[in-house]
Design a protein around this motif. Structure first.
Motif, short mmCIF file in Angstrom:
data_model
loop_
_atom_site.label_atom_id
_atom_site.label_comp_id
_atom_site.label_asym_id
_atom_site.label_seq_id
_atom_site.Cartn_x
_atom_site.Cartn_y
_atom_site.Cartn_z
N ILE A 250 0.96 -1.23 0.03
CA ILE A 250 -0.03 0.10 0.13
C ILE A 250 0.81 1.07 0.03
O ILE A 250 0.29 2.27 -0.32
CB ILE A 250 -0.80 0.03 1.29
N SER A 251 2.33 1.17 0.41
CA SER A 251 3.05 2.19 0.52
C SER A 251 3.35 2.48 -1.00
O SER A 251 3.85 3.72 -1.32
CB SER A 251 4.26 1.93 1.22
N THR A 252 2.96 1.97 -1.91
CA THR A 252 3.36 2.54 -3.57
C THR A 252 2.27 3.40 -4.11
O THR A 252 2.47 3.88 -5.02
CB THR A 252 3.47 1.12 -4.52
N GLY A 253 1.33 3.64 -3.25
CA GLY A 253 0.31 4.67 -3.47
C GLY A 253 -0.57 4.49 -4.81
O GLY A 253 -1.40 3.58 -4.74
N SER A 258 -3.67 1.47 -8.81
CA SER A 258 -3.78 1.14 -10.29
C SER A 258 -4.12 -0.30 -10.41
O SER A 258 -4.67 -0.89 -11.28
CB SER A 258 -2.72 1.83 -11.02
N TRP A 259 -3.39 -1.21 -9.46
CA TRP A 259 -3.25 -2.43 -9.62
C TRP A 259 -4.74 -3.01 -9.32
O TRP A 259 -5.01 -4.11 -10.13
CB TRP A 259 -2.09 -3.05 -8.63
N HIS A 260 -5.18 -2.70 -8.22
CA HIS A 260 -6.49 -2.97 -7.95
C HIS A 260 -7.68 -2.74 -8.90
O HIS A 260 -8.58 -3.47 -9.00
CB HIS A 260 -6.90 -2.58 -6.53
N TRP A 261 -7.37 -1.45 -9.55
CA TRP A 261 -8.58 -1.29 -10.52
C TRP A 261 -8.38 -2.06 -11.74
O TRP A 261 -9.30 -2.63 -12.25
CB TRP A 261 -8.05 0.26 -10.92
N ARG A 262 -7.07 -2.35 -12.13
CA ARG A 262 -6.63 -3.45 -13.31
C ARG A 262 -7.36 -4.79 -13.00
O ARG A 262 -8.16 -5.31 -13.72
CB ARG A 262 -5.35 -3.38 -13.38
N LYS A 263 -7.08 -5.23 -11.73
CA LYS A 263 -7.81 -6.38 -11.41
C LYS A 263 -9.20 -6.47 -11.59
O LYS A 263 -10.08 -7.49 -11.63
CB LYS A 263 -7.26 -6.93 -10.09
N LEU A 264 -9.86 -5.37 -11.07
CA LEU A 264 -11.49 -5.16 -11.08
C LEU A 264 -11.82 -5.26 -12.50
O LEU A 264 -12.80 -5.84 -12.66
CB LEU A 264 -11.81 -3.86 -10.47
N ASN A 265 -11.06 -4.72 -13.51
CA ASN A 265 -11.34 -4.54 -14.83
C ASN A 265 -11.25 -5.89 -15.52
O ASN A 265 -12.08 -6.40 -16.38
CB ASN A 265 -10.58 -3.50 -15.52
N ASN A 266 -10.44 -6.77 -14.88
CA ASN A 266 -9.86 -8.03 -15.56
C ASN A 266 -10.88 -9.10 -15.02
O ASN A 266 -11.01 -10.11 -15.48
CB ASN A 266 -8.58 -8.50 -15.30
N LEU A 267 -11.60 -8.91 -13.98
CA LEU A 267 -12.62 -9.93 -13.07
C LEU A 267 -13.45 -10.79 -14.26
O LEU A 267 -13.65 -11.74 -14.13
CB LEU A 267 -13.01 -9.38 -12.02
#
Length: 504
Positions: A250-253, A258-267
């Protein structure tokens, strides 16, 4: 009630049965094509064939990982029949068909009749679910265990936990854990809901039963960790292969977001093959909002497993990537179907064209893919006919050079075509240093033998296609293949090294 009204009332059931039959047909048809095992299937198949039941509970070879229960079921299948592709794939097929039958029974508690048909249609037309229902892999059972886990949740939601029900939940949950690795996330949701409900209601008896079930499940997980799962979590190859599926700190801000948004888009794509990602994500978000307003318990059952798998990915214990997240397909189908129904209801008052276009846009790609599968099998690496070609044209003194990535599939088929270990040589994997390949080819040219080069699962991401690299190098040395046979994803070339290059 008039005949017309009765027909309209029965339309959802007629549609449901029709969709179900299509799903069964396309899976059985793909299964009956009997396509060759590709490398990943062959790696798991060799473990199952060569090991006893006891040894299947130990870490597998070839960087493979699969639930012990799945391995045992497949072992039983080949013992009942033989170790052909059909018997090796029987358990995944039965799991895929069972999912289609059981899913509507669960989904009707989450969705309206029309939305249930849509959700089932999403599962039926998912090429990924069709593929894994007909492959020697455990992912089809992962999807089935998700449906079973949602059924357990509904039982606990609608009926208080008594001793008899507690025993049933314990037994079913324990079996799920041994059949599917991601079942731990589904059961984590079930157990959490039971604990929260018992605590909220002040039901001490139910709280104690839930804790006992949870402890029993935890013991089962610990046993699996000691046998196989611990080894998987330390496998450097697997950790490297799935690195993109582990959540960043989470420290990567912004990178974390963006990583979580990509995973949601890919789900939706991971499990359902939906390519309209923006529309799919909008449907999921709409579905979440509907459940938040309508029934927060149902919402919890759908989002908690995804939340738990995200936590596991942050801990580098489970990747949110590709087939590893296939188990969420029933959850995603429910959310998308609920969201589409809500969006349809909203749009219909403004534009009937847009309202009806919404599900069509979502389903067009999966529908075309399913129609294609009904006509043509989904071939991957057809090594079986390639080896058959070699057998038909084999001469005394011939030799086979097996490209390193082809070895496992070749090893599965070799005894079926009567080739001994003395008949072949396995190439070296040396993607970072091609000189190793060239030295091996030089040895082949000096061997004085007719040699068949066999290729499948060819690596082409290091600046060159390695199959082309091999053949071109031999051409540069003055050798041209005298025979060639290709199939989907596999090929063989015959070179005659009995005479030096350029000789008559």
């Amino acid at each position: 009630m008039s005949n017309r009204s009765q027909l309209n009332a029965n339309m959802p059931m007629i549609a449901l049965i029709s969709v179900l039959l299509i799903g069964i047909l396309v899976r059985i048809r793909q299964y009956m094509f009997g396509i060759s095992l590709w490398v990943d299937e062959a790696a798991l198949a060799l473990n199952i064939i060569d090991r006893s039941f006891f040894d299947l509970a130990r870490p597998l070879e070839y960087s493979q990982g699969a639930p012990t229960g799945f391995l045992w079921l497949t072992k039983l299948a080949i013992m009942a029949g033989n170790d052909s592709e059909f018997w090796l794939r029987l358990v995944p097929l039965l799991a895929g068909l069972s999912t289609l039958v059981l899913f509507p029974l669960v989904a009707r508690h989450y969705l309206s009749r029309n939305a249930t048909v849509l959700a089932l249609l999403l599962l039926v037309m998912s090429e990924r679910l069709i593929d894994y229902s007909t492959e020697v892999k455990q992912y089809s059972l992962d999807v089935l265990m998700t449906v079973c886990g949602l059924a357990l949740f509904l039982i606990l939601k609608n009926k208080p936990l008594n001793l008899g029900r507690a025993i049933a939940v314990f037994v079913v949950g324990s079996l799920m854990l041994w059949i599917s690795h991601p079942a731990v996330f589904i059961l984590g949701m079930v157990g959490s809901y039971a604990l929260i409900s018992a605590w909220r209601d002040g039901n001490r008896h139910q709280l104690i039963l839930t804790l006992l079930i949870g402890l029993a499940w935890l013991a089962s997980i610990i046993i699996q960790l000691s046998l196989t799962l611990g080894n998987l979590s330390q496998n450097e190859y697997l950790l490297s292969f799935w690195a993109g599926g582990f959540g960043p700190s989470i420290s990567t801000g912004t990178n974390w977001l963006s990583w979580h948004w990509r995973k949601l888009n890919n789900l939706p794509g991971f499990g359902l093959g939906l390519s309209a990602s923006v529309l799919s994500v909008l449907a999921i978000i709409s579905g979440v909002i509907v459940y938040y307003r309508k029934d927060k318990a149902l919402l919890f059952s759908l989002v908690a497993p995804i939340g738990l798998v995200l936590v596991a990915s942050w801990m580098k214990r489970y990747p949110v990537e590709d087939r590893m997240i296939l188990f969420t397909a029933p959850i995603t189908a429910i959310l998308v179907a609920q969201g589409v129904e809500e969006l349809f209801r909203t749009l219909r008052s403004r534009s009937r064209i847009l309202a009806f276009a919404l599900p069509i846009i979502l389903l067009i790609d999966p529908a075309l893919g399913t129609l294609n599968l009904l006509q043509h099998p989904d071939y991957k690496e057809e090594l079986r006919p390639v080896i058959g070609k070699i057998q038909e044209n084999w001469q005394d003194g011939d030799h086979i050079y097996v490209y390193y990535s082809s070895y496992l599939a070749f090893e599965y088929y070799r005894p079926r075509f009567g080739f001994s270990e003395a008949d072949f040589t396995i190439g070296t994997r040396s993607r970072e240093d091609w000189s190793v390949y060239l030295k091996e080819l030089d040895k082949l040219t000096a061997s004085g033998q007719r040699t068949w080069l066999v290729f499948s699962h060819v690596h082409n991401e290091s600046g060159a296609d390695e199959e082309v690299l091999f053949i071109n190098y031999l051409k540069e040395k003055g050798f041209t293949y005298t025979d060639k046979f290709t199939a989907v994803g596999a090929s063989t070339y015959l070179f005659d090294f009995r005479q030096s290059a350029g000789s008559d």
